[in-house]
Design an enzyme around this catalytic site. Structure first.
Site, PDB file in Angstrom:
ATOM      1  N   SER A 161       0.829  -1.197   0.000  1.00 13.18           N
ATOM      2  CA  SER A 161       0.000   0.000   0.000  1.00 13.18           C
ATOM      3  C   SER A 161       0.874   1.262   0.000  1.00 13.18           C
ATOM      4  O   SER A 161       1.736   1.404  -0.852  1.00 13.18           O
ATOM      5  CB  SER A 161      -0.962  -0.041   1.191  1.00 13.18           C
ATOM      6  OG  SER A 161      -1.958   0.933   1.076  1.00 13.18           O
ATOM      7  N   ASP A 179     -10.150  -4.551  -5.379  1.00  5.00           N
ATOM      8  CA  ASP A 179      -9.476  -3.769  -4.335  1.00  5.00           C
ATOM      9  C   ASP A 179     -10.041  -2.357  -4.361  1.00  5.00           C
ATOM     10  O   ASP A 179      -9.833  -1.607  -5.322  1.00  5.00           O
ATOM     11  CB  ASP A 179      -7.966  -3.752  -4.588  1.00  5.00           C
ATOM     12  CG  ASP A 179      -7.179  -3.055  -3.491  1.00  5.00           C
ATOM     13  OD1 ASP A 179      -7.788  -2.371  -2.643  1.00  5.00           O
ATOM     14  OD2 ASP A 179      -5.942  -3.183  -3.486  1.00  5.00           O
ATOM     15  N   HIS A 212      -7.520  -5.458   0.042  1.00  5.23           N
ATOM     16  CA  HIS A 212      -6.303  -4.662  -0.112  1.00  5.23           C
ATOM     17  C   HIS A 212      -5.100  -5.247   0.634  1.00  5.23           C
ATOM     18  O   HIS A 212      -4.025  -4.691   0.551  1.00  5.23           O
ATOM     19  CB  HIS A 212      -6.575  -3.234   0.385  1.00  5.23           C
ATOM     20  CG  HIS A 212      -5.484  -2.263   0.086  1.00  5.23           C
ATOM     21  ND1 HIS A 212      -5.015  -2.021  -1.202  1.00  5.23           N
ATOM     22  CD2 HIS A 212      -4.747  -1.453   0.916  1.00  5.23           C
ATOM     23  CE1 HIS A 212      -4.055  -1.105  -1.153  1.00  5.23           C
ATOM     24  NE2 HIS A 212      -3.872  -0.758   0.116  1.00  5.23           N
TER      25      HIS A 212
END
Length: 279
Positions: free
Chosen positions: A94, A216, A244
Site C-alpha cells: 500500500s 481492491d 487490499h
C-alpha cells in the site's frame, strides 16, 4: 537516534540475501507474520515499524520530515545503511509500496528487486487517470478521521480488508488502526491520500513486481495497470485474492507469486495468476 532503534528494526532468518518488509498505513511489522514463515529459510528478513506505529520511537516523529512520503523513504535507506545491507529485495504494501519505490529511486544501488503490493501513486481521479476516489471522497475520509478516528477505523477497515466471510481479518485491522498514535496517523493519512507520485514511476530502474488484487477498493485494477506501464522493468501479477491486504487474506497465493518472480529469469505477462494451482 539510530534508525534501527527509531523504527524498531527486527532481523530474522538465515538466508544470504536480505529482504526488507515495509508495512502499510496503520499497521506494523506484525502484519507480515503469515508470509515470513515461508521466507525465513531463504532470506534474511528485516522488519520495521514506521514512526508512529508498533514499537517505533514516537518521540522521533517530526511533522516537517514526514510531511511527504520522502521522509519515510529516507528512514528505509537509513536502516539499510545502518545494517550495511546490499543487494536488498524491498517489499512494500500500500503506501509502504510507494515509500519503498521512493527509497529505490533515492539509492537504486542498494536494491536488486522491488515488490509492490497494492501500490497507488495517486488516490484521486484526474481526467483519464483512475485512482479510485474523487477529491470530495478523500476530503470526507480525512474529515471523518479528524472527527472520530475510532469510528472511522470501525467503518473503513472492513472495506479496506474485504473478505467479509472472514470478519476476524477486519477486526485485526481495526485493532491495528486503533493502536497507532492517532495524531500521527491523521497526519500520515493526509500525506498518503493527497500524495501524487505518478511522475516518480518512470524513475525506477529496479526490477519490479506489482501484485494487484482482483478486487481492491483502495487500489483498483486500473491503478495496477498504470503503475505497470509507467515502471520500465516491471511485471504485473493479478492475484485471485480480493481486498487490499493479500498477505493477510491470501498469504499462500501472495508468497507463491513473490517466489515465482524472484526465481524466474525474465518478466512474465500480466495474467489472472502467475502461479498455477494456487488455492
Amino acid at each position: 537516534m539510530d534508525a534501527c532503534i527509531r523504527n524498531n528494526v527486527k532481523v530474522i532468518g538465515k538466508g544470504k540475501q536480505t529482504m526488507v518488509l515495509v508495512h502499510g498505513f496503520g499497521c506494523d511489522q506484525n502484519v507480515w507474520r503469515y508470509i515470513t514463515a515461508g521466507l525465513l529459510a531463504n532470506y534474511r528478513l528485516v522488519l520495521i515499524d514506521q514512526v508512529g506505529v508498533g514499537n517505533s520511537a514516537l518521540a522521533a516523529y517530526d511533522s516537517d520530515k514526514y510531511a511527504t512520503l520522502h521522509g519515510y523513504a529516507a528512514d528505509i535507506v537509513e536502516v539499510c545503511h545502518s545494517l550495511a545491507l546490499q543487494d536488498v529485495i524491498l517489499v512494500g504494501h500500500s503506501v509502504g509500496a510507494m515509500i519503498s519505490l521512493l527509497s529505490a529511486i533515492q539509492e537504486p544501488e542498494l536494491f536488486s528487486k522491488l515488490i509492490l503490493i497494492g501500490p497507488s501513486p495517486c488516490y484521486i481521479n484526474d481526467h483519464d487517470y483512475i485512482g479510485g476516489f474523487e477529491q470530495a471522497d478523500i476530503n470526507a475520509i480525512l474529515a471523518m478521521m479528524n472527527k472520530d478516528f475510532r469510528s472511522w477505523a470501525n467503518a473503513f477497515a472492513p472495506l479496506i480488508m474485504g473478505n467479509p466471510e472472514c470478519p476476524s481479518l477486519a477486526h485485526e485491522l481495526i485493532d491495528s488502526f486503533c493502536h497507532a498514535d492517532s495524531a500521527i496517523a491523521k497526519e500520515f493519512a493526509r500525506v498518503m491520500f493527497l500524495s501524487d507520485n505518478r511522475q516518480d514511476l518512470p524513475k525506477v530502474i529496479t526490477k519490479t513486481l506489482i501484485l494487484q488484487c482482483s478486487e481492491d477498493i483502495i487500489a483498483p485494477a486500473e491503478v495496477g495497470a498504470f503503475v505497470h506501464h509507467a515502471i520500465p522493468d516491471s511485471t504485473l501479477i493479478t492475484l485471485r485474492a480480493t481486498g487490499h491486504c493479500p498477505h493477510l487474506s491470501a498469504p499462500i497465493e501472495t508468497l507463491a507469486a513473490i517466489e515465482t518472480f524472484l526465481h524466474q529469469a525474465g518478466p512474465v505477462e500480466n495474467h489472472a495468476s502467475a502461479v498455477a494451482g494456487i488455492a
